[in-house]
Enzyme design. Structure first.
Site, PDB file in Angstrom:
ATOM      1  N   LYS A  48       1.572   3.459 -10.005  1.00 49.64           N
ATOM      2  CA  LYS A  48       2.312   2.198 -10.077  1.00 49.64           C
ATOM      3  C   LYS A  48       2.088   1.567 -11.450  1.00 49.64           C
ATOM      4  CE  LYS A  48       2.758   1.524  -5.120  1.00 49.64           C
ATOM      5  NZ  LYS A  48       2.399   2.892  -4.722  1.00 49.64           N
ATOM      6  N   THR A  67      10.425   0.009   7.157  1.00 41.51           N
ATOM      7  CA  THR A  67       9.506  -0.478   6.130  1.00 41.51           C
ATOM      8  C   THR A  67       9.164  -1.944   6.368  1.00 41.51           C
ATOM      9  OG1 THR A  67      10.459   1.088   4.561  1.00 41.51           O
ATOM     10  CG2 THR A  67       9.158  -0.715   3.645  1.00 41.51           C
TER      11      THR A  67
END
Length: 407
Positions: A247, A362
Site C-alpha cells: 500500500k 466488502t
C-alpha cells in the site's frame, strides 16, 4: 448437478443485485501516476486513478525503481525456492532488519502478502498456544477473520472499537486462559482509528497479547512511517505489529514485527510461511528502498494530508455525504449498489475518473460507497475535476445531498 448452470445462476444474481465485480484493465504510466490507460472492453482511454492503495505514489518513486532494477540485474528474477530451501536471499534479510527497526522490535518476518501474513501469523499463534482465546474486533479484515477461523481457537467478537464491550468479554473469560486481542489501527472502509492505548491497557489488565494490523497506516503515520502506534508512542506496548508493503510502500508483500522468539515461533510453525516461494529479491529490494525513503522523508505524508483536506472541503461545500474520520480515507456514501456502479461507470466513461464501487460483501448492504484516496501526486486541477464530476452525477442519480449544518 448442472455445475455450469449453477455458476451462471449465482453470477446472474450478483449482476441483478448490482454486486457483480468488474475489474478495470489499467496500464499505469510510470512516472506519471495517478494517470493510467484504461484498456480492454469499454475502454475510456487515459484515466486518473482516485482509489489506489498506493497512497503516496511510492510505486513510481525513483529510489524504489532503481533498487529493483539493480537487484534484478544483480541476482535475477525469482528467489528460487521457499525461505527454508534456498529462497532466503540477502535482500530478504536486509528488509526484515529494516522492518524490525521501523517498529522498534527485535525481529520481523516477511510473507508474500498482507493477507498471508495475517492468515498465517494469527492462525499459527491461536492454534499453537494451548487454550488460546482470540478477541477479534467486529470489523477486522477478512484475512484476520480467516486466520482466526483456521486456527479453530475459541474466538470472541467484540463490538467495533467498543472498549466497554471488549472489557466485558475479557472479564467474562477464563482468567487463566491465554488471550489475544486482534484489531486494526486504520479501518480501510470507514477510515476510523482504533483506541490503541486503551486496548493495550485492557490487555495488560487481563493478561492478553495484542495483535495490531497497521496495513493502512504504515508509511503514512508516525515520524518515520511506523504507523498509528508510532505516532502515539505505543509500539513497545504491542505484542505483534503486522503491516504490508503493497500500500503506502508501493510494492508487494506482508510482514509481522515482534520479539525474536515470537517471530521465530511463527517462522517455525506457520504453513503459510514454510510452504510458499519467497518474494522475488527485486521486490524485497524495492520495498526496503521505500521503507528507508519514508523513514527520512515527511514530504509525501504532509502533501497527502493537504490533498485529503482539500477534497473533504470540496465535498462539504457541495453537500456530498462522506464519513468524517481522522484518516486519509474518504468514503463517499451512496447507499445503493446500482447507483454506486452507475456513478463509477459514468465517472470512468465520461470524465476519465476511476473510482471502484465498493459494494457488499466488502461493506454491509445499504452502505455502498466510493472510496476515495487522495495522494501527493493528485494536482489541484485533478481535485477540481473530480469534484465537478461528482457534483454533476450526484444530481443525475438523485442521491440525497447532506445539508451543511447536518455534517
Amino acid at each position: 448437478m448442472d455445475y455450469q448452470a449453477y455458476f451462471t445462476t449465482r453470477l446472474d444474481a450478483l449482476r441483478d443485485d448490482g454486486n457483480y465485480r468488474v475489474f478495470a484493465d489499467l496500464a499505469r504510466k510510470r512516472g506519471n501516476f495517478p494517470r493510467a490507460n484504461h484498456t480492454g472492453e469499454d475502454s475510456s482511454g487515459e484515466v486518473t486513478i482516485w482509489c489506489s492503495n498506493d497512497y503516496l505514489g511510492m510505486g513510481q518513486n525513483p529510489d524504489v525503481l532503481t533498487a529493483m532494477h539493480t537487484a534484478l540485474d544483480t541476482v535475477g528474477a525469482g528467489a528460487g525456492g521457499t525461505r527454508n530451501i534456498s529462497g532466503t536471499t540477502h535482500e530478504h534479510v536486509l528488509l526484515e532488519a529494516e522492518l524490525a527497526d521501523l517498529h522498534g522490535k527485535e525481529s520481523a518476518l516477511l510473507f508474500t502478502s498482507g493477507y498471508v501474513s495475517n492468515w498465517a501469523a494469527l492462525g499459527t499463534l491461536a492454534s499453537q498456544i494451548p487454550g488460546c482465546i482470540v478477541f477479534s474486533d467486529a470489523l477486522n479484515h477478512a484475512s484476520m477473520i480467516e486466520g482466526i477461523r483456521h486456527s479453530k481457537a475459541a474466538r470472541v467478537i467484540w463490538k467495533h472499537n467498543d472498549l466497554e464491550d471488549l472489557e466485558a468479554k475479557l472479564a467474562a473469560a477464563d482468567p487463566n486462559a491465554p488471550k489475544l486481542i486482534a484489531f486494526e489501527s486504520v479501518y480501510s472502509m470507514d477510515g476510523d482509528i482504533a483506541p490503541i492505548k486503551e486496548i493495550c491497557d485492557l490487555a495488560n489488565k487481563y493478561g492478553a497479547m495484542t495483535y495490531l494490523d497497521e496495513v493502512h497506516a504504515v508509511g503514512l503515520y508516525g515520524a518515520r512511517g511506523g504507523g498509528i502506534a508510532e505516532r502515539e508512542g505505543l509500539m513497545d506496548r504491542l505484542t505483534v505489529i503486522e503491516g504490508t508493503l503493497g500500500k503506502a510502500y508501493g510494492v508487494v508483500g506482508g510482514y509481522i514485527a515482534a520479539s525474536a522468539e515470537l517471530c521465530d515461533f511463527v517462522r517455525s510453525f506457520a504453513s503459510g510461511f514454510i510452504f510458499t516461494t519467497a518474494l522475488p529479491p527485486a521486490v524485497a529490494a524495492g520495498a526496503r528502498a521505500s521503507v528507508q525513503h519514508l523513514k527520512q522523508s515527511n514530504v509525501e505524508r504532509d502533501s497527502q494530508k493537504e490533498r485529503v483536506a482539500k477534497v473533504r472541503t470540496g465535498l462539504d461545500a457541495m453537500g456530498i455525504p462522506h464519513i468524517p474520520n481522522p484518516s486519509h480515507i474518504i468514503p463517499v456514501m451512496v447507499g445503493d449498489p446500482v447507483k454506486c456502479k452507475f456513478i463509477s461507470d459514468t465517472l470512468m466513461r465520461d470524465y476519465g475518473v476511476y473510482i471502484q464501487p465498493i459494494n457488499y460483501p466488502t461493506v454491509p448492504k445499504g452502505t455502498e460507497r466510493l472510496r476515495i484516496t487522495p495522494s501527493p501526486v493528485h494536482t489541484d486541477a485533478d481535485i477540481d475535476h473530480l469534484l465537478q464530476a461528482l457534483e454533476a452525477l450526484w444530481s443525475q442519480c438523485e442521491v440525497a445531498r447532506v445539508p451543511m449544518a447536518a455534517q
